[in-house]
Design an enzyme around this catalytic site. Structure first.
Site, PDB file in Angstrom:
ATOM      1  N   LYS A  13     -20.686   4.627  20.667  1.00 30.37           N
ATOM      2  CA  LYS A  13     -22.069   4.283  21.019  1.00 30.37           C
ATOM      3  C   LYS A  13     -22.346   2.782  21.105  1.00 30.37           C
ATOM      4  O   LYS A  13     -22.005   2.031  20.203  1.00 30.37           O
ATOM      5  CB  LYS A  13     -23.007   4.893  19.987  1.00 30.37           C
ATOM      6  CG  LYS A  13     -22.981   6.406  19.986  1.00 30.37           C
ATOM      7  CD  LYS A  13     -24.310   6.947  19.557  1.00 30.37           C
ATOM      8  CE  LYS A  13     -24.236   7.729  18.304  1.00 30.37           C
ATOM      9  NZ  LYS A  13     -24.967   7.480  17.175  1.00 30.37           N
ATOM     10  N   ARG A  60      -8.533   3.932   0.461  1.00 31.71           N
ATOM     11  CA  ARG A  60      -9.556   3.240  -0.328  1.00 31.71           C
ATOM     12  C   ARG A  60      -9.219   3.228  -1.815  1.00 31.71           C
ATOM     13  O   ARG A  60      -9.582   2.284  -2.516  1.00 31.71           O
ATOM     14  CB  ARG A  60     -10.925   3.880  -0.096  1.00 31.71           C
ATOM     15  CG  ARG A  60     -11.513   3.443   1.232  1.00 31.71           C
ATOM     16  CD  ARG A  60     -12.847   4.073   1.484  1.00 31.71           C
ATOM     17  NE  ARG A  60     -13.581   3.350   2.506  1.00 31.71           N
ATOM     18  CZ  ARG A  60     -14.613   3.839   3.173  1.00 31.71           C
ATOM     19  NH1 ARG A  60     -15.044   5.056   2.907  1.00 31.71           N
ATOM     20  NH2 ARG A  60     -15.226   3.117   4.071  1.00 31.71           N
ATOM     21  N   GLY A  84     -19.410   0.103   7.928  1.00 34.58           N
ATOM     22  CA  GLY A  84     -20.819  -0.292   7.993  1.00 34.58           C
ATOM     23  C   GLY A  84     -21.069  -1.667   7.400  1.00 34.58           C
ATOM     24  O   GLY A  84     -21.806  -2.480   7.970  1.00 34.58           O
ATOM     25  N   GLY A 111     -13.974   2.618  10.483  1.00 34.20           N
ATOM     26  CA  GLY A 111     -13.241   3.762   9.937  1.00 34.20           C
ATOM     27  C   GLY A 111     -12.349   4.422  10.963  1.00 34.20           C
ATOM     28  O   GLY A 111     -11.160   4.682  10.708  1.00 34.20           O
TER      29      GLY A 111
END
Ligand code: ADP
Ligand code: MG
Length: 391
Positions: free
Chosen positions: A196, A34, A373, A349
């Site tokens: 999930k 990043r 996100g 990620g």
């Protein structure tokens, strides 16, 4: 929307929001991806004669000065990568360093989330902090893509107070996301995995009528198998989402979207690196075993579908790639993505970490997104406040 090149920066003071939220273990940065992704905008501003004041966050200190979440090591690495001095300011409000920064110099301000107002739900609290930041500068450049889905003072409120534009990274990310949502080249395939279903359900729902092929792997595939009435043993499952998954499967059929589900599974008796792997049919998972990867027949089928596509988006590992015995499915899918002749995008990620861990180079893919996100929320069709405010 302005672009980074819209302004004349000579003699101007620029407040630059970056995403420098890197993993740090015992004071050592373990992945500086990043920081590297932030360099082009910083270098451009410096080359144009701007005085650059960078604001960024690290982790979730929740308004407290937690020493392990200091940006000090990041300032150091940033200086090394830029090959210039980066002055670090411990003060966030009333920073002498920020006030005194000269043309062509760079100051990094301490973790903005040490200030509780940064993430406050109370707009007036955020505005008060945003005014302090805005007072340092003439122009605001937003380049912290990983935070643009947040209505935070340094992302959202400050943009209302200064002339503004996106930096190179934010512009590039939005460009890629647009290619995935507006007139994508076809066939268009999406591969989803990870742990999930609940994390990805919004993306599945929003992309289902835009894609030609959707392949499901990872821990979430077992909720799909359970929805078909199969035994899933001790595999991950979100029972409350079974009705939603059933609806999605019916919708896929109606839309003639090819929904690829694994036909073979790598199972093991326990969630452990040394657990013995066995390959079984997706309809015959033993009750005392758990699924930790997609099987070789499924991986080959996913790969064959992927290489046919002109646009591919992949989010979420196909199995527990952290354990080598259960990383094969993820590796086969990643390999297929590298062969795509159109655009291939890796988001998330853990997915980005997986491809690097498995030995692929970033350049093997069309694009690796820095913001998990933020990318997912965009693909869910949600508005990103940090982008809308730049209009
Ligand atoms: P990303 O960060 O790329 O969006 P996620 O956070 O959704 O990905 O999921 C990543 C995690 O999913 C990994 O840690 C991986 O071990 C886990 N995972 C993948 N397959 C399984 C599985 N079959 N059972 C349990 N966990 C799994
Ligand atoms: Mg993750």
């Amino acid at each position: 929307m302005n672009s980074l090149q819209s302004f004349d920066y000579a003699g101007k003071r620029v407040l630059l929001r970056c995403d420098l939220n890197v993993p740090i273990k015992d004071g050592v940065i373990t992945d500086d991806g990043r920081i590297r992704a932030s360099l082009p905008t910083i270098q451009y501003l410096v080359s144009q004669g701007a005085a650059v004041i960078i604001t960024a966050h690290l982790g979730r200190p929740k308004g407290e000065r937690k020493a392990e979440l200091s940006l000090a090591p990041v300032a150091h690495r940033l200086g090394d990568l830029l090959d210039m001095k980066v002055t670090f300011s411990q003060e966030i409000i009333g920073s002498i360093e920020a006030k005194n920064v000269k043309a062509g110099e760079v100051v990094l301000i301490e973790n903005i989330r040490y200030e509780g107002a940064e993430t406050s739900k109370d707009e007036s609290e955020r505005t008060t902090l945003a005014k302090e930041l805005a007072a340092y500068a003439d122009i605001f450049i937003s380049d912290g893509f990983g935070a643009v889905h947040r209505k935070h003072a340094s992302v959202y409120d400050v943009a209302k107070l200064l002339p503004h534009a996106p930096g190179y990274l934010v512009a590039a990310e939005i460009d890629v996301l647009k290619k995935l949502t507006q007139n994508p080249q076809r066939p268009y395939g999406v591969v989803l995995g990870g742990s999930k279903v609940s994390d990805k359900i919004g993306v599945i729902e929003n992309l289902l009528d835009k894609v030609n092929v959707m392949a499901i792997g990872g821990g979430m595939l077992f909720t799909f198998l359970a929805a078909q009435g199969y035994e899933i043993g001790k595999s991950l499952v979100e029972v409350d989402l079974i009705p939603t998954v059933k609806e999605l499967m019916a919708r896929a059929e109606k839309l003639s979207v090819t929904l690829l589900l694994p036909t073979d599974i790598v199972v093991a008796p326990a969630f452990a690196a040394d657990a013995t792997p066995t390959i079984v049919g997706a309809d015959s998972i033993p009750a005392d075993q758990m699924g930790l990867d997609i099987g070789p027949v499924s991986a080959a089928a996913f790969a064959a579908a992927i290489v046919e596509c002109k646009t591919v988006f992949w989010n979420g590992p196909m199995g527990v790639f952290e354990f080598p015995n259960f990383a094969v499915g993820t590796k086969v899918v990643a390999q297929a993505l590298t062969q795509v002749t159109g655009i291939s995008v890796v988001g998330g990620g853990d997915s980005a970490a997986a491809v690097r861990k498995l030995g692929f180079a970033d350049s093997d893919f069309g694009y690796i997104s820095t913001g998990g996100g933020a990318s997912l929320e965009y693909l869910e069709g949600k508005e990103l406040p940090g982008i809308s405010v730049l209009a």
